[in-house]
Write an enzyme that holds these catalytic residues in place. Structure first.
Site, PDB file in Angstrom:
ATOM      1  N   ILE A  35       0.825  -1.208   0.000  1.00 19.98           N
ATOM      2  CA  ILE A  35       0.000   0.000   0.000  1.00 19.98           C
ATOM      3  C   ILE A  35       0.855   1.251   0.000  1.00 19.98           C
ATOM      4  O   ILE A  35       0.631   2.182  -0.794  1.00 19.98           O
ATOM      5  CB  ILE A  35      -0.953  -0.010   1.211  1.00 19.98           C
TER       6      ILE A  35
ATOM      7  N   VAL B  10       2.492   1.684  -3.442  1.00 18.68           N
ATOM      8  CA  VAL B  10       1.579   2.140  -4.494  1.00 18.68           C
ATOM      9  C   VAL B  10       1.189   3.593  -4.266  1.00 18.68           C
ATOM     10  O   VAL B  10       1.116   4.386  -5.208  1.00 18.68           O
ATOM     11  CB  VAL B  10       0.324   1.237  -4.543  1.00 18.68           C
ATOM     12  N   GLU B  11       0.952   3.969  -3.030  1.00 20.23           N
ATOM     13  CA  GLU B  11       0.488   5.322  -2.731  1.00 20.23           C
ATOM     14  C   GLU B  11       1.541   6.393  -3.005  1.00 20.23           C
ATOM     15  O   GLU B  11       1.247   7.394  -3.659  1.00 20.23           O
ATOM     16  CB  GLU B  11       0.039   5.410  -1.265  1.00 20.23           C
ATOM     17  N   THR B  12       2.751   6.219  -2.501  1.00 21.99           N
ATOM     18  CA  THR B  12       3.728   7.318  -2.555  1.00 21.99           C
ATOM     19  C   THR B  12       5.158   6.884  -2.868  1.00 21.99           C
ATOM     20  O   THR B  12       6.090   7.668  -2.690  1.00 21.99           O
ATOM     21  CB  THR B  12       3.759   8.071  -1.206  1.00 21.99           C
TER      22      THR B  12
ATOM     23  N   TYR C  15      -6.411  -1.380  -8.152  1.00 18.24           N
ATOM     24  CA  TYR C  15      -5.590  -0.901  -7.036  1.00 18.24           C
ATOM     25  C   TYR C  15      -5.281  -2.035  -6.064  1.00 18.24           C
ATOM     26  O   TYR C  15      -4.125  -2.263  -5.691  1.00 18.24           O
ATOM     27  CB  TYR C  15      -6.315   0.230  -6.302  1.00 18.24           C
TER      28      TYR C  15
END
Length: 419
Positions: A198, A201-203, A399
């Site tokens: 997570i 993928v996010e940042t 996602y």
């Protein structure tokens, strides 16, 4: 109650106890699941595991309250194209916005009255604060839905995230935060690889956390959201998040203008919306503050807490998704409309013509997930509650699958390096 106004002296003291969009319940802005595509069976013995194993108001118009009126791409090529697009976009996006004196907008004045009455903020200092907030046209444009284009393509989407730079960064992040990841797994029952997936993928593990001032974007979207069928609901969401951002800044005794994030107002390594920081943020390093911008431990603990609060089942240690083939009868097609939850017994899937590549454990529920591949065959998967918990972070099958795949790729790369 005294505020901390950056140009003056001290902002937001006292406390109240949070994305997607994102947005969305995981701290994210509005997000949607890939739409259903035409059926085609996809074989192969594979399982992804969740274990270690419109027109828009211009600033002036909004202020006045008047509206104006293929073929699949190879992974390497897709990743390069996305990177080139991102570089171009970064050069053209206006992160600073323009001065419009929000304090004079009647809707903003009403908001300030409510903040003073409900939460004890000093009304005059809220006016001073709002005079410094800037209108960000880039946020208005970026929040609009993408125009219709090419068919959704899981392989092209996946190539953006399951690539060497992000995988290697994930290995470094895991090595540097092994203790916090192990502790989060023991405390919440969420595997380290899911947490790593997570945040990656996010940042990209904190590399790209956003360059917009959160107060600017939230105020802009709360009071000048572009025309859309859901305009009222989305504006109300961002108004609520503006309220939460001010409460968060006061609770943590920080300058609210120091909060930087995405165009939708998501903050920190895990991109939580301010409201989700208040609801699900965890002081996992024990320093007395929830800091998702500077503390990797807090980010790890907060993501784990969010997942558990949204249905992650620590007792389910099997694969989060298992690939399946589907029969030509298409009796399974209505099962794709069952929402973001696991509601089907294994025998119900079988009766509808869904054949998992490996037997589904009895006593658990599943949902049928479709991953479109453009002109190529759609993939079908039987997904557990843990897969759907990830979709509460971002309401997208693509996602959730990317999180699982990236986490697994990082784990395998790290394990091989340790041999």
């Amino acid at each position: 109650m005294k505020l901390f106004v950056p140009a003056l002296a001290a902002f937001l003291l006292a406390a109240t106890p949070i994305s997607q969009a994102s947005a969305a319940d995981g701290g994210q802005a509005a997000k949607t699941r890939p739409a259903k595509a035409s059926q085609s069976a996809k074989g192969g013995k594979s399982a992804r595991k969740a274990t270690p194993a419109n027109t828009v108001k211009t600033a002036k118009a909004a202020k006045a309250g008047k509206d104006k009126s293929a073929k699949p791409v190879k992974k390497a090529v897709a990743a390069a194209a996305v990177a080139a697009t991102a570089v171009t976009a970064a050069k053209t996006i206006d992160y600073d916005g323009e001065q419009v004196n929000f304090a004079e907008w009647q809707a903003v004045r009403d908001f300030a009255d409510e903040m003073a009455a409900r939460h004890g903020f000093a009304r005059a200092e809220l006016d001073t604060l709002m005079r410094q907030v800037r209108f960000v046209e880039s946020a208005v444009q970026l929040v609009k839905p993408a125009p219709p284009g090419k068919p959704k393509n899981w392989q092209a989407y996946s190539a953006r995230f399951i690539e060497p730079i992000r995988i290697n960064a994930g290995v470094r992040f895991w090595n540097e935060n092994a203790e916090a990841l192990q502790r989060a797994e023991a405390t919440y029952g969420v595997p380290a690889e899911i947490l790593v997936g997570i945040i990656g993928v996010e940042t990209v593990y904190g590399r790209d956390t956003g360059r917009f001032r959160v107060l600017d974007t939230l105020t802009t979207l709360a009071f000048a959201y572009p025309e859309a069928p859901n305009q009222a609901a989305r504006a109300a969401f961002f108004r609520s998040e503006l309220e939460n951002a001010l409460l968060l800044a006061r609770h943590e005794n920080i300058d609210p203008f120091s909060l930087l994030g995405s165009f939708a107002g998501a903050v920190g390594l895990p991109q939580f919306m301010p409201g989700n920081i208040l609801k699900y943020g965890v002081d996992f390093d024990g320093d007395g503050h929830v800091d998702l911008r500077g503390s990797t431990s807090d980010a790890i603990g907060s993501v784990a807490n969010f997942l558990v609060q949204h249905g992650w089942n620590p007792r389910d240690t099997g694969p989060a998704v298992i690939q399946a083939s589907v029969s030509p009868s298409r009796a399974w097609e209505p099962l794709l409309e069952r929402g973001l939850s696991a509601t089907l017994r294994p025998d119900e899937l079988t009766a509808a013509g869904v054949t998992p590549d490996i037997p589904l454990p009895e006593g658990r529920l599943y949902g049928l997930v479709d991953l479109q591949n453009g002109a190529e065959p759609t993939e079908y998967w039987a997904a557990s509650d843990n897969f759907f918990a990830i979709t509460k972070y971002n309401r997208s099958y693509f996602y959730a699958m990317s999180v699982i795949d990236l986490g697994r790729a990082v784990r395998e790369t790290r394990d091989n390096a340790l041999l």
